[in-house]
Design a protein around this motif. Sequence first.
Motif, PDB file in Angstrom:
ATOM      1  N   SER A  77       0.738  -1.300   0.017  1.00 24.15           N
ATOM      2  CA  SER A  77      -0.086  -0.022   0.090  1.00 24.15           C
ATOM      3  C   SER A  77       1.055   1.406  -0.034  1.00 24.15           C
ATOM      4  N   GLN A  78       1.951   1.297   0.749  1.00 25.50           N
ATOM      5  CA  GLN A  78       2.778   2.179   0.735  1.00 25.50           C
ATOM      6  C   GLN A  78       3.525   2.397  -0.690  1.00 25.50           C
ATOM      7  N   SER A  79       3.792   1.258  -1.163  1.00 20.76           N
ATOM      8  CA  SER A  79       4.486   1.544  -2.437  1.00 20.76           C
ATOM      9  C   SER A  79       3.528   1.846  -3.578  1.00 20.76           C
ATOM     10  N   ASP A  80       2.360   1.595  -3.557  1.00 20.25           N
ATOM     11  CA  ASP A  80       1.269   2.044  -4.368  1.00 20.25           C
ATOM     12  C   ASP A  80       1.142   3.659  -4.198  1.00 20.25           C
ATOM     13  N   THR A  81       1.127   3.985  -3.089  1.00 18.55           N
ATOM     14  CA  THR A  81       0.995   5.731  -2.832  1.00 18.55           C
ATOM     15  C   THR A  81       2.189   6.323  -3.379  1.00 18.55           C
ATOM     16  N   GLU A  82       3.486   5.641  -3.206  1.00 24.30           N
ATOM     17  CA  GLU A  82       4.644   6.438  -3.680  1.00 24.30           C
ATOM     18  C   GLU A  82       4.449   6.588  -5.181  1.00 24.30           C
ATOM     19  N   ARG A  83       3.970   5.461  -5.791  1.00 18.65           N
ATOM     20  CA  ARG A  83       4.037   5.303  -7.239  1.00 18.65           C
ATOM     21  C   ARG A  83       3.136   6.316  -7.816  1.00 18.65           C
ATOM     22  N   ALA A  84       1.997   6.361  -7.123  1.00 14.76           N
ATOM     23  CA  ALA A  84       0.817   7.170  -7.483  1.00 14.76           C
ATOM     24  C   ALA A  84       1.549   8.721  -7.550  1.00 14.76           C
ATOM     25  N   ASP A  85       1.946   8.954  -6.308  1.00 15.09           N
ATOM     26  CA  ASP A  85       2.658  10.533  -6.195  1.00 15.09           C
ATOM     27  C   ASP A  85       3.802  10.589  -7.494  1.00 15.09           C
ATOM     28  N   LEU A  86       4.613   9.855  -7.472  1.00 14.82           N
ATOM     29  CA  LEU A  86       5.565  10.059  -8.719  1.00 14.82           C
ATOM     30  C   LEU A  86       4.900  10.183 -10.106  1.00 14.82           C
ATOM     31  N   GLU A  87       3.864   9.554 -10.293  1.00 13.14           N
ATOM     32  CA  GLU A  87       3.269   9.619 -11.556  1.00 13.14           C
ATOM     33  C   GLU A  87       2.640  11.098 -11.639  1.00 13.14           C
ATOM     34  N   MET A  88       1.862  11.486 -10.635  1.00 16.62           N
ATOM     35  CA  MET A  88       1.217  12.730 -10.651  1.00 16.62           C
ATOM     36  C   MET A  88       2.363  13.960 -10.717  1.00 16.62           C
ATOM     37  N   GLU A  89       3.404  13.566 -10.178  1.00 11.10           N
ATOM     38  CA  GLU A  89       4.458  14.638 -10.194  1.00 11.10           C
ATOM     39  C   GLU A  89       5.142  14.879 -11.446  1.00 11.10           C
ATOM     40  N   GLN A  90       5.233  13.566 -12.325  1.00 10.01           N
ATOM     41  CA  GLN A  90       5.876  13.518 -13.645  1.00 10.01           C
ATOM     42  C   GLN A  90       5.000  14.321 -14.624  1.00 10.01           C
ATOM     43  N   ARG A  91       3.439  14.047 -14.466  1.00 13.64           N
ATOM     44  CA  ARG A  91       2.479  14.808 -15.211  1.00 13.64           C
ATOM     45  C   ARG A  91       2.705  16.307 -14.899  1.00 13.64           C
ATOM     46  N   GLU A  92       2.720  16.776 -13.721  1.00 14.76           N
ATOM     47  CA  GLU A  92       2.817  18.190 -13.243  1.00 14.76           C
ATOM     48  C   GLU A  92       4.247  18.726 -14.211  1.00 14.76           C
ATOM     49  N   ILE A  93       5.134  18.086 -13.965  1.00 12.15           N
ATOM     50  CA  ILE A  93       6.507  18.584 -14.556  1.00 12.15           C
ATOM     51  C   ILE A  93       6.266  18.724 -16.036  1.00 12.15           C
ATOM     52  N   GLU A  94       5.707  17.794 -16.737  1.00 15.04           N
ATOM     53  CA  GLU A  94       5.544  17.911 -18.183  1.00 15.04           C
ATOM     54  C   GLU A  94       4.513  18.931 -18.621  1.00 15.04           C
ATOM     55  N   ALA A  95       3.374  19.331 -17.816  1.00 21.21           N
ATOM     56  CA  ALA A  95       2.403  20.209 -17.857  1.00 21.21           C
ATOM     57  C   ALA A  95       2.863  21.487 -17.593  1.00 21.21           C
ATOM     58  N   HIS A  96       3.245  21.550 -16.472  1.00 18.87           N
ATOM     59  CA  HIS A  96       3.885  23.059 -15.972  1.00 18.87           C
ATOM     60  C   HIS A  96       5.201  22.817 -15.268  1.00 18.87           C
ATOM     61  N   PRO A  97       6.086  23.081 -16.200  1.00 20.90           N
ATOM     62  CA  PRO A  97       7.383  23.008 -15.908  1.00 20.90           C
ATOM     63  C   PRO A  97       7.923  24.400 -15.137  1.00 20.90           C
ATOM     64  N   GLU A  98       7.576  25.627 -15.742  1.00 21.86           N
ATOM     65  CA  GLU A  98       7.713  26.669 -14.920  1.00 21.86           C
ATOM     66  C   GLU A  98       7.169  26.716 -13.516  1.00 21.86           C
ATOM     67  N   ALA A  99       6.069  26.243 -12.956  1.00 19.07           N
ATOM     68  CA  ALA A  99       5.520  26.235 -11.906  1.00 19.07           C
ATOM     69  C   ALA A  99       6.338  25.213 -11.027  1.00 19.07           C
ATOM     70  N   GLU A 100       6.735  24.040 -11.504  1.00 19.04           N
ATOM     71  CA  GLU A 100       7.416  23.136 -10.632  1.00 19.04           C
ATOM     72  C   GLU A 100       8.966  23.753 -10.443  1.00 19.04           C
ATOM     73  N   HIS A 101       9.270  24.300 -11.378  1.00 15.90           N
ATOM     74  CA  HIS A 101      10.835  24.986 -11.264  1.00 15.90           C
ATOM     75  C   HIS A 101      10.681  25.826 -10.022  1.00 15.90           C
ATOM     76  N   ALA A 102       9.365  26.662  -9.930  1.00 18.30           N
ATOM     77  CA  ALA A 102       9.143  27.713  -8.840  1.00 18.30           C
ATOM     78  C   ALA A 102       9.070  27.125  -7.566  1.00 18.30           C
ATOM     79  N   GLU A 103       8.389  25.917  -7.716  1.00 13.33           N
ATOM     80  CA  GLU A 103       8.016  25.267  -6.372  1.00 13.33           C
ATOM     81  C   GLU A 103       9.176  24.706  -5.802  1.00 13.33           C
ATOM     82  N   LEU A 104      10.275  24.171  -6.818  1.00 15.15           N
ATOM     83  CA  LEU A 104      11.630  23.779  -6.300  1.00 15.15           C
ATOM     84  C   LEU A 104      12.378  24.825  -5.571  1.00 15.15           C
TER      85      LEU A 104
END
Length: 235
Positions: A77-104
């Motif tokens: 269950s922990q692994s599934d949650t981690e994988r889902a978070d990483l997939e969501m983060e990858q989508r955000e990086i691809e869709a909004h790179p400037e916002a993700e850069h600002a966040e970092l």
Amino acid sequence: MMSHRYQRHHEHHNSHRLGWLRASVLGANDGIVSVSSLVLGVAAGQADAKSVMLAGIAGLVAGALSMAAGEYVSVSSQSDTERADLEMEQREIEAHPEAEHAELKGIYIERGLDEPLAAQVASALMAHDALGAHARDELGLSDNTAARPLQAALASAASFVVGAAVPLIVVLVVSRAAVLPAVSISVLLALMVLGALSARAGGAPMLKSVARVTLWGAIAMGVTSVAGLLFGVAV
């Protein structure tokens, strides 16, 4: 002309052991405490030697399977949650790179960097491995702490069997009349050894670890023994 080579300063850390160490200590402690408590409770209830041994073996088999299944489901269950978070983060990086850069960049500013340097670091890390940078610095995920269900399940089950074997071996070699004191003493010694080994493997204070493991094990065995005496039956 002398060439300058980067030399890495080697330090010994223990964080890479967190996954299997936690499961192993939990499994061994549970094996020692639960099976010894079961054996003591049954013995205190005036059961014969065969019944005491049978109860202990049943506790070992059931406990090992339960620990393995529980660890696998929980860590999966922990692994599934981690994988889902990483997939969501990858989508955000691809869709909004400037916002993700600002966040970092904002994360690095909060950690003490000035804004120009934070922006430069965020740009360099995102160019190298954007998802890895966000996983580590935004989500707190890394290879050392990643969930590994199978490893946790196997470590937990194997260590449970090793821990549970301590009271069972004692029951095999001592007389029925000596079961209660022999199991109690051997298990307390085993818990002290477990606390010392886990502290050494994890780089933690040894005395504190030994005291913690031994105290709670003694409480569990004492409560179960009293229950066996009060009810006069196997519990």
